[in-house]
Design a protein around this motif. Sequence first.
Motif, mmCIF file in Angstrom:
data_model
loop_
_atom_site.group_PDB
_atom_site.id
_atom_site.type_symbol
_atom_site.label_atom_id
_atom_site.label_comp_id
_atom_site.label_asym_id
_atom_site.label_seq_id
_atom_site.Cartn_x
_atom_site.Cartn_y
_atom_site.Cartn_z
ATOM 1 N N ARG A 11 0.825 -1.213 0.000
ATOM 2 C CA ARG A 11 0.000 0.000 0.000
ATOM 3 C C ARG A 11 0.858 1.263 0.000
ATOM 4 O O ARG A 11 0.614 2.210 -0.740
ATOM 5 C CB ARG A 11 -0.923 -0.020 1.224
ATOM 6 N N ASP A 12 1.868 1.258 0.849
ATOM 7 C CA ASP A 12 2.704 2.449 0.941
ATOM 8 C C ASP A 12 3.656 2.588 -0.243
ATOM 9 O O ASP A 12 4.044 3.693 -0.604
ATOM 10 C CB ASP A 12 3.461 2.443 2.272
ATOM 11 N N ASN A 13 4.015 1.454 -0.858
ATOM 12 C CA ASN A 13 4.771 1.546 -2.106
ATOM 13 C C ASN A 13 3.929 2.191 -3.203
ATOM 14 O O ASN A 13 4.425 2.953 -4.020
ATOM 15 C CB ASN A 13 5.241 0.159 -2.562
ATOM 16 N N LEU A 14 2.622 1.859 -3.216
ATOM 17 C CA LEU A 14 1.712 2.499 -4.178
ATOM 18 C C LEU A 14 1.697 4.009 -3.957
ATOM 19 O O LEU A 14 1.797 4.799 -4.896
ATOM 20 C CB LEU A 14 0.287 1.953 -4.017
ATOM 21 N N ILE A 15 1.578 4.404 -2.696
ATOM 22 C CA ILE A 15 1.539 5.833 -2.366
ATOM 23 C C ILE A 15 2.841 6.505 -2.807
ATOM 24 O O ILE A 15 2.833 7.573 -3.430
ATOM 25 C CB ILE A 15 1.298 6.038 -0.852
ATOM 26 N N ARG A 16 3.956 5.834 -2.500
ATOM 27 C CA ARG A 16 5.265 6.400 -2.857
ATOM 28 C C ARG A 16 5.384 6.613 -4.369
ATOM 29 O O ARG A 16 5.816 7.668 -4.833
ATOM 30 C CB ARG A 16 6.373 5.451 -2.371
ATOM 31 N N LEU A 20 5.728 10.127 -6.517
ATOM 32 C CA LEU A 20 6.797 10.415 -7.483
ATOM 33 C C LEU A 20 6.209 10.822 -8.828
ATOM 34 O O LEU A 20 6.688 11.745 -9.483
ATOM 35 C CB LEU A 20 7.705 9.188 -7.649
ATOM 36 N N LYS A 21 5.144 10.115 -9.241
ATOM 37 C CA LYS A 21 4.520 10.380 -10.538
ATOM 38 C C LYS A 21 3.909 11.784 -10.581
ATOM 39 O O LYS A 21 3.887 12.447 -11.610
ATOM 40 C CB LYS A 21 3.444 9.312 -10.798
ATOM 41 N N ASN A 22 3.404 12.232 -9.428
ATOM 42 C CA ASN A 22 2.712 13.531 -9.361
ATOM 43 C C ASN A 22 3.564 14.628 -8.726
ATOM 44 O O ASN A 22 3.038 15.613 -8.200
ATOM 45 C CB ASN A 22 1.404 13.366 -8.577
ATOM 46 N N GLU A 23 4.879 14.443 -8.778
ATOM 47 C CA GLU A 23 5.794 15.370 -8.102
ATOM 48 C C GLU A 23 5.592 16.822 -8.542
ATOM 49 O O GLU A 23 5.722 17.754 -7.739
ATOM 50 C CB GLU A 23 7.236 14.932 -8.396
ATOM 51 N N ASP A 24 5.262 17.016 -9.813
ATOM 52 C CA ASP A 24 5.098 18.389 -10.320
ATOM 53 C C ASP A 24 3.975 19.145 -9.615
ATOM 54 O O ASP A 24 3.959 20.380 -9.617
ATOM 55 C CB ASP A 24 4.826 18.372 -11.831
#
Length: 743
Positions: free
Chosen positions: A77-82, A86-90
């Motif tokens: 679950r937390d890997n998904l969040i991580r 990262l994908k939405n860093e902008d």
Amino acid sequence: MDMSSVMMRDSEKSSDKKGTIEGEKGSNSGTHKSKAYSSPESQSIFTREDRHDLVRSSSHTPSNKAQILAMPQFGLRDNLIRCELLKNEDLYTYPEDFSFFLGTYNVNGQTPKESLNPWLSCTLNPPDMYCIGFQELDLSKEAFFFNDTPKELEWTKAVSQALHPDAKYALVKLVRLVGIMLIFYVKKEHAEFISDVEAETVGTGIMGRMGNKGAVAVRFRFHNSDICVVNSHLAAHIEEYERRNQDYKEICSRLQFRQLDPSQPPLTIMKHDVILWIGDLNYRISELDVSNVKELIGKKDFETLHSYDQLKRQIDEEAVFVGFAEGDIDFQPTYKYDTGSDKWDTSEKCRVPAWCDRILWRGKNIVQQHYQSHMALKTSDHKPVSSLLVIGIKRVNAEAYKKTFEEIVRNIDKMENECIPSVTLSKREFHFKDVKYMQHHAETLSLVNDGQVPCQFEFIQKPNEPTYCKPWLTANPSKGFIAKGGSVDIELEVFVNRSTAPELNSGKEQIEDILVLHLERGKDYFISVIGNYLPSCYGSSIHSLCQLREPIQDMSQETLREVAKMSGGENAVNTEKPLDIPKELWMMVDHLFRNALKQEDIFQQPGLRSEFAEIRDCLDTGIPDSLPGSNHSVAEALLLFLDALPEPVVPYSFYQQCLEICSNASQCEKVISMLPQCHKNVFNYLAAFLRELLKNSASNRLDVNILATIFASLLLRSPTKQDLAEKRKTQEFFQHFLAQGSS
């Protein structure tokens, strides 16, 4: 790698220190305990556990929450969040400019004789960071063999005294491999925003392990940007540009950093947002003679001169530094000068001037403010170079981060129990044809996430097996995360080295394995890996090779199995008298005896990987009749042959005895007389050849110490890890046999 001190140590033994030079950090360190060091002399060596004393990483700030989620105690679950973060860093970061001062200086083994202020304090405003690289810090034999030098402290002190006077700086990391050193400083007010600091080293000298050439690197996170700084010293000599290209590629593939989360695979250089590469890259100016080069320098026509620069040409051909940038060069070449002057080399060799010393970068939002040499410094035969880069570093907007984080958690909660993850595999069977010793063979397995949810994959161990695959096989990455609709390419690589070759040569092992790919909350997939290995003299025993009169690849698998049984002490019928020494060893030594007795730097300068492959094939197949490749490649092939022997020339059972009597020449000779006949023959044959080399030391620049250090580590290998005292004893033992007049 259990080589002697000449094969330079892994990074954990590297000079790896940190502390602050200028006193305590600023008050913005919060409750974090500060440490103060008045000078480099008082630096101490820190363990991995306390490496973050200076650079805080434990506080739960928005900028490192994603890293905390990566810790082993957090699951899928937390890997998904991580990954979503990262994908939405902008959405929650913004760029802020910081200045990085990069400097490189080959100091030619000298001690600091003048202030470094003209180089390190040349900017109007104090930079935010300093990354300072040195090469040839110490050219002494002691530094080379034992990686120990007082010059580290002398040059570190000279640097600390020359940093910009209008700011206070903290020394975050120092890493050194023989004469290649990198020092990383930050303004003290930035220190708390530095985290995940790691340092690594890679030697690319002879056998890919000597540390006289290679690289040192530091990686760190600054706010939300991952940065890697590399300082390298590549192969010398004008004609060796291919060797330099090879060094660069080896550094990129072999230099890997441990991650904070031990379950994550190591980070390579290219897996960073920003890469800063400095050093004596040693690329020269070709196709122009000295007078033409000096004429263009006199006219300040650097643009024309640069078109003959080997590095520019290799970059244009995309052979090296793909994706890197370098500023325009509008300063004269930085090599080679008469020491203590601005005069070009007046020695007998009269080197062609060259831009050996370079600074390159890769990443977004980077602008170069200056790129220059510093003629005022005259200590070395090189001039130092500097570059000031302004880099847009990703900073976190705490409010936007909180909003993004909460949105991601809501979405994951919604879909978490809806679907079982699944993937499509591009292939289920992989066949590796004609695998050879020390030759990379790779195939790509593509995974596509065709399910309704993101998934996490990992290759898992089969029952009663210690790892997920055989030791000659690797999957990269071996674990990871795939977003919904996303894909990942996994490289399956077969690579046979000295530890896996013996079993494959004898036929006890085959290229056969089954990988189990496991999906978290999903099913397992089975992947078959098969292939055929071409037996090699590399990784075969002395005893086995003395039984083989024909090339090893002309022998049937049954014959090789029989010979291996005989080597293992089992009874087998053998009507033919064995060879005195392996024919492959004779071919290499005979080639060097006829062609390389006077070769400068023989056994000290590496060969080319491509030529090693040709030499190995010649030894294993008997084609062609004579060995291909340069003298340096044949010399390195000989060292690799000795290194790959499953039982060293002096068998393991004699090792302890050799250490105990190492100072007594007659006792040492007595031990050698007791070796098994073929081992004794090989030892005496090699010692006789090395004595011939020493007769030509005026030309080849070898001495007893160099040869004893290189060969003792190969002929007297320890069954366990050697310490420094043992290494010195093995060298003392072998030196008795290098004295002229030895039997």
